[in-house]
Write a protein that holds these residues in place. Structure first.
Motif, PDB file in Angstrom:
ATOM      1  N   GLU A  63       0.824  -1.212   0.000  1.00 15.93           N
ATOM      2  CA  GLU A  63       0.000   0.000   0.000  1.00 15.93           C
ATOM      3  C   GLU A  63       0.859   1.263   0.000  1.00 15.93           C
ATOM      4  OE1 GLU A  63      -3.244   2.483  -0.204  1.00 15.93           O
ATOM      5  OE2 GLU A  63      -3.065   0.328  -0.617  1.00 15.93           O
ATOM      6  N   ALA A  64       2.007   1.221   0.690  1.00 19.26           N
ATOM      7  CA  ALA A  64       2.911   2.379   0.672  1.00 19.26           C
ATOM      8  C   ALA A  64       3.407   2.645  -0.746  1.00 19.26           C
ATOM      9  CB  ALA A  64       4.095   2.128   1.609  1.00 19.26           C
ATOM     10  N   GLY A  65       3.714   1.571  -1.465  1.00 14.87           N
ATOM     11  CA  GLY A  65       4.141   1.726  -2.851  1.00 14.87           C
ATOM     12  C   GLY A  65       3.034   2.265  -3.737  1.00 14.87           C
ATOM     13  N   VAL A  66       1.820   1.782  -3.540  1.00 20.03           N
ATOM     14  CA  VAL A  66       0.667   2.252  -4.323  1.00 20.03           C
ATOM     15  C   VAL A  66       0.435   3.744  -4.099  1.00 20.03           C
ATOM     16  CG1 VAL A  66      -1.839   2.087  -4.562  1.00 20.03           C
ATOM     17  CG2 VAL A  66      -0.460  -0.007  -4.429  1.00 20.03           C
ATOM     18  N   GLN A  67       0.481   4.163  -2.842  1.00 17.25           N
ATOM     19  CA  GLN A  67       0.250   5.581  -2.540  1.00 17.25           C
ATOM     20  C   GLN A  67       1.346   6.466  -3.129  1.00 17.25           C
ATOM     21  OE1 GLN A  67      -2.471   6.902  -1.220  1.00 17.25           O
ATOM     22  NE2 GLN A  67      -3.350   4.839  -1.101  1.00 17.25           N
ATOM     23  N   ALA A  68       2.593   5.982  -3.132  1.00 15.58           N
ATOM     24  CA  ALA A  68       3.689   6.753  -3.729  1.00 15.58           C
ATOM     25  C   ALA A  68       3.515   6.865  -5.241  1.00 15.58           C
ATOM     26  CB  ALA A  68       5.023   6.114  -3.386  1.00 15.58           C
ATOM     27  N   LEU A  69       3.050   5.779  -5.865  1.00 13.24           N
ATOM     28  CA  LEU A  69       2.770   5.831  -7.307  1.00 13.24           C
ATOM     29  C   LEU A  69       1.741   6.911  -7.618  1.00 13.24           C
ATOM     30  CD1 LEU A  69       2.566   2.076  -8.419  1.00 13.24           C
ATOM     31  CD2 LEU A  69       3.938   3.857  -9.524  1.00 13.24           C
ATOM     32  N   ARG A  70       0.707   6.964  -6.809  1.00 17.16           N
ATOM     33  CA  ARG A  70      -0.357   7.940  -7.052  1.00 17.16           C
ATOM     34  C   ARG A  70       0.123   9.384  -6.833  1.00 17.16           C
ATOM     35  NH1 ARG A  70      -4.539   4.121  -4.121  1.00 17.16           N
ATOM     36  NH2 ARG A  70      -5.415   3.041  -5.920  1.00 17.16           N
ATOM     37  N   LYS A  71       0.971   9.561  -5.824  1.00 18.63           N
ATOM     38  CA  LYS A  71       1.405  10.924  -5.504  1.00 18.63           C
ATOM     39  C   LYS A  71       2.521  11.410  -6.424  1.00 18.63           C
ATOM     40  CE  LYS A  71       3.226  13.810  -1.747  1.00 18.63           C
ATOM     41  NZ  LYS A  71       3.583  13.883  -0.313  1.00 18.63           N
ATOM     42  N   TYR A  72       3.509  10.548  -6.696  1.00 17.27           N
ATOM     43  CA  TYR A  72       4.711  10.989  -7.410  1.00 17.27           C
ATOM     44  C   TYR A  72       4.798  10.492  -8.850  1.00 17.27           C
ATOM     45  CZ  TYR A  72       6.396  12.035  -2.662  1.00 17.27           C
ATOM     46  OH  TYR A  72       6.538  12.512  -1.385  1.00 17.27           O
ATOM     47  N   GLY A  73       3.957   9.514  -9.216  1.00 18.08           N
ATOM     48  CA  GLY A  73       4.062   8.940 -10.547  1.00 18.08           C
ATOM     49  C   GLY A  73       4.962   7.721 -10.556  1.00 18.08           C
ATOM     50  N   ALA A  74       5.203   7.195 -11.757  1.00 20.22           N
ATOM     51  CA  ALA A  74       5.915   5.930 -11.900  1.00 20.22           C
ATOM     52  C   ALA A  74       7.426   6.070 -11.785  1.00 20.22           C
ATOM     53  CB  ALA A  74       5.561   5.286 -13.239  1.00 20.22           C
ATOM     54  N   GLY A  75       7.961   7.253 -12.079  1.00 14.04           N
ATOM     55  CA  GLY A  75       9.407   7.432 -12.023  1.00 14.04           C
ATOM     56  C   GLY A  75       9.767   8.887 -11.858  1.00 14.04           C
ATOM     57  N   CYS A  76      11.073   9.144 -11.777  1.00 18.26           N
ATOM     58  CA  CYS A  76      11.553  10.508 -11.536  1.00 18.26           C
ATOM     59  C   CYS A  76      12.140  11.169 -12.786  1.00 18.26           C
ATOM     60  CB  CYS A  76      12.592  10.509 -10.423  1.00 18.26           C
ATOM     61  SG  CYS A  76      11.930   9.918  -8.852  1.00 18.26           S
ATOM     62  N   ALA A  77      12.361  10.364 -13.846  1.00 11.68           N
ATOM     63  CA  ALA A  77      12.814  10.892 -15.135  1.00 11.68           C
ATOM     64  C   ALA A  77      14.133  11.653 -15.044  1.00 11.68           C
ATOM     65  CB  ALA A  77      11.730  11.771 -15.755  1.00 11.68           C
ATOM     66  N   GLY A  78      14.981  11.254 -14.133  1.00  8.14           N
ATOM     67  CA  GLY A  78      16.279  11.916 -14.028  1.00  8.14           C
ATOM     68  C   GLY A  78      17.059  11.427 -12.820  1.00  8.14           C
ATOM     69  N   SER A  79      18.276  11.906 -12.709  1.00  6.43           N
ATOM     70  CA  SER A  79      19.152  11.505 -11.608  1.00  6.43           C
ATOM     71  C   SER A  79      18.881  12.340 -10.366  1.00  6.43           C
ATOM     72  CB  SER A  79      20.616  11.677 -12.011  1.00  6.43           C
ATOM     73  OG  SER A  79      20.946  13.055 -12.080  1.00  6.43           O
ATOM     74  N   ARG A  80      19.324  11.826  -9.237  1.00  5.90           N
ATOM     75  CA  ARG A  80      19.219  12.591  -7.984  1.00  5.90           C
ATOM     76  C   ARG A  80      19.958  13.917  -8.109  1.00  5.90           C
ATOM     77  NH1 ARG A  80      18.489  10.058  -3.121  1.00  5.90           N
ATOM     78  NH2 ARG A  80      18.619  12.197  -2.334  1.00  5.90           N
ATOM     79  N   PHE A  81      21.029  13.921  -8.860  1.00  4.54           N
ATOM     80  CA  PHE A  81      21.891  15.094  -8.995  1.00  4.54           C
ATOM     81  C   PHE A  81      21.149  16.268  -9.627  1.00  4.54           C
ATOM     82  CE2 PHE A  81      25.900  17.079 -10.739  1.00  4.54           C
ATOM     83  CZ  PHE A  81      26.533  17.237  -9.508  1.00  4.54           C
ATOM     84  N   LEU A  82      20.187  15.970 -10.512  1.00  8.89           N
ATOM     85  CA  LEU A  82      19.500  17.028 -11.245  1.00  8.89           C
ATOM     86  C   LEU A  82      18.038  17.115 -10.832  1.00  8.89           C
ATOM     87  CD1 LEU A  82      21.239  16.457 -14.689  1.00  8.89           C
ATOM     88  CD2 LEU A  82      21.734  18.226 -12.996  1.00  8.89           C
ATOM     89  N   ASN A  83      17.142  16.456 -11.547  1.00  5.86           N
ATOM     90  CA  ASN A  83      15.712  16.643 -11.282  1.00  5.86           C
ATOM     91  C   ASN A  83      15.064  15.471 -10.559  1.00  5.86           C
ATOM     92  OD1 ASN A  83      16.104  15.233 -13.925  1.00  5.86           O
ATOM     93  ND2 ASN A  83      13.893  15.000 -13.763  1.00  5.86           N
ATOM     94  N   GLY A  84      15.859  14.487 -10.090  1.00  5.07           N
ATOM     95  CA  GLY A  84      15.271  13.259  -9.578  1.00  5.07           C
ATOM     96  C   GLY A  84      15.223  13.094  -8.074  1.00  5.07           C
TER      97      GLY A  84
END
Length: 396
Positions: A63-84
């Motif tokens: 359920e924690a994973g499901v809620q994160a999917l809903r809030k943030y989407g499926a991915g971050c589309a970038g590295s932690r260094f930049l937009n991720g």
């Protein structure tokens, strides 16, 4: 001169084992990983998983994973260094640092990329990296990527470790890297002795891979460093999410200065997409459950000690394991594959261990426990494996 295609066409070893009906890899599981699973229409006992805390199918983690999917989407589309970088990445890092007793932590998208990136960039050309010769492949690859001098010592041989330390100039950095729990044999590093050598020689630092220690050893599963009461003596603590934390990813925890350096220099961190929101949230929830439910680790050790006793009584060679990883030595590669296939026929899923994961004379099948395994399930597995090992004249 052969082309690449022609050269690789000569690699036929997997095909040979497939033709013999004993190829043991890429077997498809049809559902969640629990103590029993469905595979190819067959119901089998699962003793080949690293899910020590039995949280991979826990509804709270899911359920924690499901809620994160809903809030943030499926991915971050970038590295932690930049937009991720997400707020939950930073929250989890703070919680992991506190959990293992360090100033700060960094999360990577896989455990392998932690070791490959951290070890590769920590030390300079004039420095030395010293590893146990049974360290995990990710440590080996991180060492290979480094420009530092590289030394190995015989597995858990402290005299040989000291011999390697004595070779190093006094005024350079010497980084000792070891697994906390060795993932094939199940034994622990000799951390107290390693720490003693750290104080005997100058400029020595220690990094411990806690992939198989977190969720198993120490207070509330804090790992082998905590188990020995030596967290303060270990400079870097590495861990993964893919075992006890029921997700995918990894982390490194250390002092503020070390983490600051790695945050801006570890290539597998800077140039990899950040771990997904769902994976991050699942790991975070699993970490919370681990601390809220210490009985999980108590159950894990209860069934582990029971299994160790049963395998010893049945005459299996299990080496020096001190963990829920129980090696059942076969010492023959073909027989190791046959044991794996026959065990599956008898309703038991186990994993073969062959070179390069072990020496040719040390092939084995790896039997691993989860907290939700029952004594009855262990009994069924021991009976089945005893039958197979006797058929092949491995035990009498």
């Amino acid at each position: 001169m052969a082309s690449l295609q022609e050269k690789l066409e000569r690699y036929t070893l997997p095909q040979q084992f497939k033709a013999a009906g004993i190829y043991p890899y890429f077997r498809e599981i049809e559902g969640k990983q629990g103590t029993e699973v469905e595979m190819g229409g067959k119901h089998v006992l699962m003793f080949g998983s690293n899910a020590y805390t039995s949280l991979t199918g826990d509804e709270r983690v899911i359920e924690a994973g499901v809620q994160a999917l809903r809030k943030y989407g499926a991915g971050c589309a970038g590295s932690r260094f930049l937009n991720g970088t997400l707020d939950i990445h930073v929250q989890l890092e703070r919680e992991l640092a506190e959990f293992v007793g360090k100033d700060d932590a960094l999360c990577f998208s896989t455990g392998f990329s932690v070791n490959a990136g951290v070890i590769a960039c920590l030390t300079g050309r004039e420095d030395y990296i010293i590893c146990d010769d049974r360290d995990h492949a990710s440590i080996v690859d991180g060492r290979r990527l480094s420009l530092s001098h590289q030394l190995k010592f015989k597995h858990n041989d402290m005299a040989d470790l000291e011999k390697q330390l004595a070779k190093c100039p006094e005024d350079v950095v010497k980084l000792i890297v070891v697994d906390g729990v060795f993932s094939m044999e199940g034994d622990l590093c000799k951390l107290p002795e390693i720490v003693a050598l750290k104080h005997k020689y100058k400029n020595v630092s220690i990094m411990v891979d806690e992939a198989h220690g977190i969720g198993v050893f120490g207070r509330n599963g804090r790992g082998v460093c905590d188990h020995f009461g030596l967290t303060h003596e270990v400079d870097l603590i590495m861990g993964t999410f893919s075992k006890s934390l029921a997700s995918i990813g990894g982390f490194i925890a250390a002092s503020d200065a070390i983490i600051n350096y790695l945050r801006h220099n570890a290539r597998t961190y800077i140039f990899s997409a950040s771990d997904s929101p769902a994976a991050t949230a699942c790991a975070q929830r699993a970490l919370h459950i681990l601390q809220e439910e210490p009985e999980r680790i108590e159950k894990l050790w209860s069934v582990t000690n029971y299994a160790l006793e049963k395998f010893r009584e049945a005459g299996f060679e299990i080496g020096d394991t001190e963990s829920p990883i129980i090696p059942l030595y076969v010492r023959d590669m073909d027989k190791t594959f046959i044991v794996t296939a026959r065990a599956f026929e008898e309703g038991v899923f186990i994993n073969p261990v062959i070179p390069p994961a072990c020496a040719p004379q040390d092939t084995l099948v790896r039997f691993a426990l989860m907290s939700e395994h029952t004594h009855e399930q262990v009994d069924r597995a021991v009976v089945a494996l005893t039958k197979v090992f006797k058929e092949l004249d491995i035990i009498k």
